[in-house]
Design a protein around this motif. Structure first.
Motif, PDB file in Angstrom:
ATOM      1  N   GLU A 143       0.731  -0.955   0.001  1.00  0.00           N
ATOM      2  CA  GLU A 143      -0.126   0.206  -0.139  1.00  0.00           C
ATOM      3  C   GLU A 143       0.717   1.138  -0.137  1.00  0.00           C
ATOM      4  N   SER A 189      -6.537   8.188   8.054  1.00  0.00           N
ATOM      5  CA  SER A 189      -5.240   8.474   8.202  1.00  0.00           C
ATOM      6  C   SER A 189      -4.224   7.788   8.079  1.00  0.00           C
ATOM      7  N   SER A 192      -3.296   7.593   4.232  1.00  0.00           N
ATOM      8  CA  SER A 192      -2.639   8.580   3.914  1.00  0.00           C
ATOM      9  C   SER A 192      -1.253   8.817   4.377  1.00  0.00           C
TER      10      SER A 192
HETATM   11  P1  FAD Z   1      -8.189  12.771   0.653  1.00  0.00           P
HETATM   12  O1  FAD Z   1      -7.162  12.031   1.495  1.00  0.00           O
HETATM   13  O2  FAD Z   1      -8.850  12.531  -0.729  1.00  0.00           O
HETATM   14  O3  FAD Z   1      -9.402  13.624   1.707  1.00  0.00           O
HETATM   15  C1  FAD Z   1     -10.458  13.990   1.353  1.00  0.00           C
HETATM   16  C2  FAD Z   1     -10.961  14.976   2.295  1.00  0.00           C
HETATM   17  O4  FAD Z   1     -11.413  14.190   3.518  1.00  0.00           O
HETATM   18  C3  FAD Z   1      -9.979  15.757   3.041  1.00  0.00           C
HETATM   19  O5  FAD Z   1      -9.983  17.102   2.198  1.00  0.00           O
HETATM   20  C4  FAD Z   1     -10.504  16.108   4.415  1.00  0.00           C
HETATM   21  O6  FAD Z   1     -11.599  16.954   4.383  1.00  0.00           O
HETATM   22  C5  FAD Z   1     -11.174  14.840   4.839  1.00  0.00           C
HETATM   23  N1  FAD Z   1     -10.123  13.944   5.379  1.00  0.00           N
HETATM   24  C6  FAD Z   1      -8.690  13.402   5.050  1.00  0.00           C
HETATM   25  N2  FAD Z   1      -8.124  12.676   6.047  1.00  0.00           N
HETATM   26  C7  FAD Z   1      -9.259  12.669   6.971  1.00  0.00           C
HETATM   27  C8  FAD Z   1      -9.018  12.017   8.228  1.00  0.00           C
HETATM   28  N3  FAD Z   1      -8.161  11.178   8.510  1.00  0.00           N
HETATM   29  N4  FAD Z   1     -10.159  11.992   8.936  1.00  0.00           N
HETATM   30  C9  FAD Z   1     -11.269  12.809   8.834  1.00  0.00           C
HETATM   31  N5  FAD Z   1     -11.499  13.432   7.638  1.00  0.00           N
HETATM   32  C10 FAD Z   1     -10.271  13.428   6.603  1.00  0.00           C
HETATM   33  N6  FAD Z   1      -4.030   6.798  -2.960  1.00  0.00           N
HETATM   34  C11 FAD Z   1      -2.899   6.375  -3.302  1.00  0.00           C
HETATM   35  O7  FAD Z   1      -1.987   6.896  -3.612  1.00  0.00           O
HETATM   36  N7  FAD Z   1      -2.505   5.005  -2.710  1.00  0.00           N
HETATM   37  C12 FAD Z   1      -3.529   4.342  -2.057  1.00  0.00           C
HETATM   38  O8  FAD Z   1      -3.205   3.131  -1.918  1.00  0.00           O
HETATM   39  C13 FAD Z   1      -4.804   4.795  -1.840  1.00  0.00           C
HETATM   40  N8  FAD Z   1      -5.819   4.114  -1.416  1.00  0.00           N
HETATM   41  C14 FAD Z   1      -6.977   4.602  -1.367  1.00  0.00           C
HETATM   42  C15 FAD Z   1      -8.091   3.751  -0.905  1.00  0.00           C
HETATM   43  C16 FAD Z   1      -9.450   4.450  -0.756  1.00  0.00           C
HETATM   44  C17 FAD Z   1     -10.398   3.687  -0.317  1.00  0.00           C
HETATM   45  C18 FAD Z   1      -9.597   5.688  -1.396  1.00  0.00           C
HETATM   46  C19 FAD Z   1     -11.065   6.303  -1.260  1.00  0.00           C
HETATM   47  C20 FAD Z   1      -8.567   6.567  -1.980  1.00  0.00           C
HETATM   48  C21 FAD Z   1      -7.397   5.835  -1.949  1.00  0.00           C
HETATM   49  N9  FAD Z   1      -6.428   6.682  -2.403  1.00  0.00           N
HETATM   50  C22 FAD Z   1      -4.833   6.151  -2.603  1.00  0.00           C
HETATM   51  C23 FAD Z   1      -6.435   7.963  -2.638  1.00  0.00           C
HETATM   52  C24 FAD Z   1      -5.960   8.952  -1.595  1.00  0.00           C
HETATM   53  O9  FAD Z   1      -6.589   8.516  -0.498  1.00  0.00           O
HETATM   54  C25 FAD Z   1      -6.530  10.320  -1.548  1.00  0.00           C
HETATM   55  O10 FAD Z   1      -7.875  10.491  -1.777  1.00  0.00           O
HETATM   56  C26 FAD Z   1      -5.799  11.149  -2.546  1.00  0.00           C
HETATM   57  O11 FAD Z   1      -4.380  11.081  -2.294  1.00  0.00           O
HETATM   58  C27 FAD Z   1      -6.076  12.737  -2.613  1.00  0.00           C
HETATM   59  O12 FAD Z   1      -5.928  13.245  -1.450  1.00  0.00           O
HETATM   60  P2  FAD Z   1      -6.583  14.759  -0.822  1.00  0.00           P
HETATM   61  O13 FAD Z   1      -5.310  15.572  -0.278  1.00  0.00           O
HETATM   62  O14 FAD Z   1      -7.334  15.055  -1.962  1.00  0.00           O
HETATM   63  O15 FAD Z   1      -7.391  14.070   0.359  1.00  0.00           O
END
Ligand code: FAD
Length: 390
Positions: A143, A189, A192
């Motif tokens: 992952e 978390s 991420s």
């Molecule tokens: P995101 O992580 O998409 O968060 C979206 C919004 O959620 C944030 O703006 C915030 O408001 C809220 N948020 C963020 N973190 C938290 C938290 N801990 N608690 C509460 N609220 C929160 N990407 C990869 O590169 N590798 C992977 O293995 C991977 N696995 C994924 C698995 C799933 C099920 C999903 C849905 C996505 C996955 N992704 C993966 C994509 C990754 O999680 C992010 O969506 C992407 O990197 C974009 O990040 P972002 O900064 O837009 O915020």
């Protein structure tokens, strides 16, 4: 100042942060790291072809081709080697076109032997073995960063939070709703943190490494996200310890006697760990939940919400993310099943039954969370210091 951020009890749990860090660092993390490399725990089966029930019209199913077209020849599934296979044209948006997003299916078939098939009321997946199931070696598919971002990823998280486990207000007293939100937030978390801990720093030289800024921006700067990670870790740890009798007697046979003995021995070291039992005998107290009059109704409602979250994993538009999303949501569903679907000794008829895949998901999830907790503990303070100065 950093050290006072995470002191005292982990919210709604029965252990404090310092204890979690020391038990995790000294015993849990090393044990789990070994366990997940054993043949029993490194193969997971999942239905990875997309059949997203929520957004049927957005071309999600093109992704199946996308992942295949980027794979090396020896990874092509047989049906795609046929001459009439249509190669997707370049102008299609291929979410998982990056090689790091595709799943390596190399597998030792002997390692997978059937267990019972039983439904998990908390998850959406039908776990019955069939031709659509893919068996994957998790060690070949870590992952990490995959390049999956943008509206598709955002839409999944938005749907998870807004429709299925809304953030509670500070006045919220319903403990159970808080638990669901915190579990999902803690898992988010952890995902991420893994992305930031294993990031593609330079595409031209294929240089991978840590991305501290990303870790700070996504997780460390939000105390509640870190707290929810610890909460989720303790919740899943409690589920594992509660299922001790079952997990101790389970069948870890994969056909390789020596490896299987090692698996059993490591499992016992985890389940009967004196340091864990002394320091944190009850990581989470599930008996406090569902006590009010509306307990059964509430449980049904939350179970339904969690099943929706599980169904949403079919909409994740990157194959490797879908794999880990499905595994970890199944792991959480298994923890919920252990803690809340079986009433304990006075309901002997309702004894615990787990599928092989559920046990694999549970232990791999615990390992992912344990890694994240370790990373936050070891790297968090120094990253925060650097970032706060900027
Ligand atoms: P995101 O992580 O998409 O968060 C979206 C919004 O959620 C944030 O703006 C915030 O408001 C809220 N948020 C963020 N973190 C938290 C938290 N801990 N608690 C509460 N609220 C929160 N990407 C990869 O590169 N590798 C992977 O293995 C991977 N696995 C994924 C698995 C799933 C099920 C999903 C849905 C996505 C996955 N992704 C993966 C994509 C990754 O999680 C992010 O969506 C992407 O990197 C974009 O990040 P972002 O900064 O837009 O915020």
């Amino acid at each position: 100042q950093d050290s006072v951020k995470y002191t005292g009890m982990v919210e709604d749990c029965c252990c404090d942060y310092e204890t979690v860090d020391s038990v995790n660092g000294e015993v849990l993390h090393p044990l789990l790291q070994q366990l997940v490399t054993t043949p029993f725990f490194r193969y997971f089966k999942a239905k990875l072809w997309c059949d997203c029930p929520f957004w049927p019209d957005d071309g999600m199913c093109r992704l199946r081709d996308c992942s295949v077209c980027e794979c090396p020849e020896n990874e092509f599934p047989e049906p795609f080697k046929k001459p009439f296979h249509i190669v997707p044209s370049d102008d299609l948006m291929c979410q998982e076109g990056k090689p790091e997003a595709t799943v390596d299916r190399t597998l030792d078939k002997r390692a997978f032997r059937g267990w019972i098939e039983t439904d998990n009321p908390w998850t959406n997946d039908d776990e019955t073995d069939n031709g659509e199931m893919t068996y994957v070696n998790l060690l070949l598919n870590p992952e990490r960063y995959t390049g999956y971002t943008g509206p598709s990823a955002r839409r999944i998280w938005d749907a998870v939070y807004t429709e299925n486990c809304p953030k509670y207000s500070s006045g919220e007293i319903c403990q159970e709703k808080k638990v669901l939100y915190k579990l999902i937030s803690g898992l988010h978390s952890s995902i991420s943190i893994h992305i930031a801990a294993d990031y593609l720093l330079d595409e031209s030289t294929n240089l991978w490494g840590k991305n501290p800024e990303l870790m700070y921006d996504r997780v460390l700067r939000y105390q509640d996200r870190v707290r929810n990670l610890y909460f989720t870790f303790l919740f899943v740890l409690r589920a594992v310890t509660k299922a001790t009798d079952y997990l101790e007697q389970a069948e870890y046979d994969t056909g390789n006697h020596e490896d299987d003995l090692k698996t059993v021995s490591l499992m016992k070291q985890l389940l009967y760990n004196p340091k864990l039992q002394a320091a944190c005998p009850l990581p989470f107290d599930e008996a406090k939940l569902w006590q009010g009059q509306s307990g059964p109704e509430l449980k049904q409602q939350i179970q339904e919400q969690f099943r929706n979250i599980s169904a949403l994993m079919d909409c994740v538009g990157c194959e490797k993310c879908r794999l880990w999303g499905k595994l970890q949501v199944l792991g959480l569903g298994t923890a919920l099943k252990i803690l809340f679907s079986v009433e304990g000794q006075n309901h002997a008829a309702q004894s615990l039954q787990l599928q092989r895949n559920e046990v694999i998901a549970l232990v791999n999830l615990l390992n992912r969370l344990s890694e994240s907790v370790k990373i936050v503990h070891e790297m968090g303070p120094s990253i925060e210091k650097i970032m706060e100065k900027k």
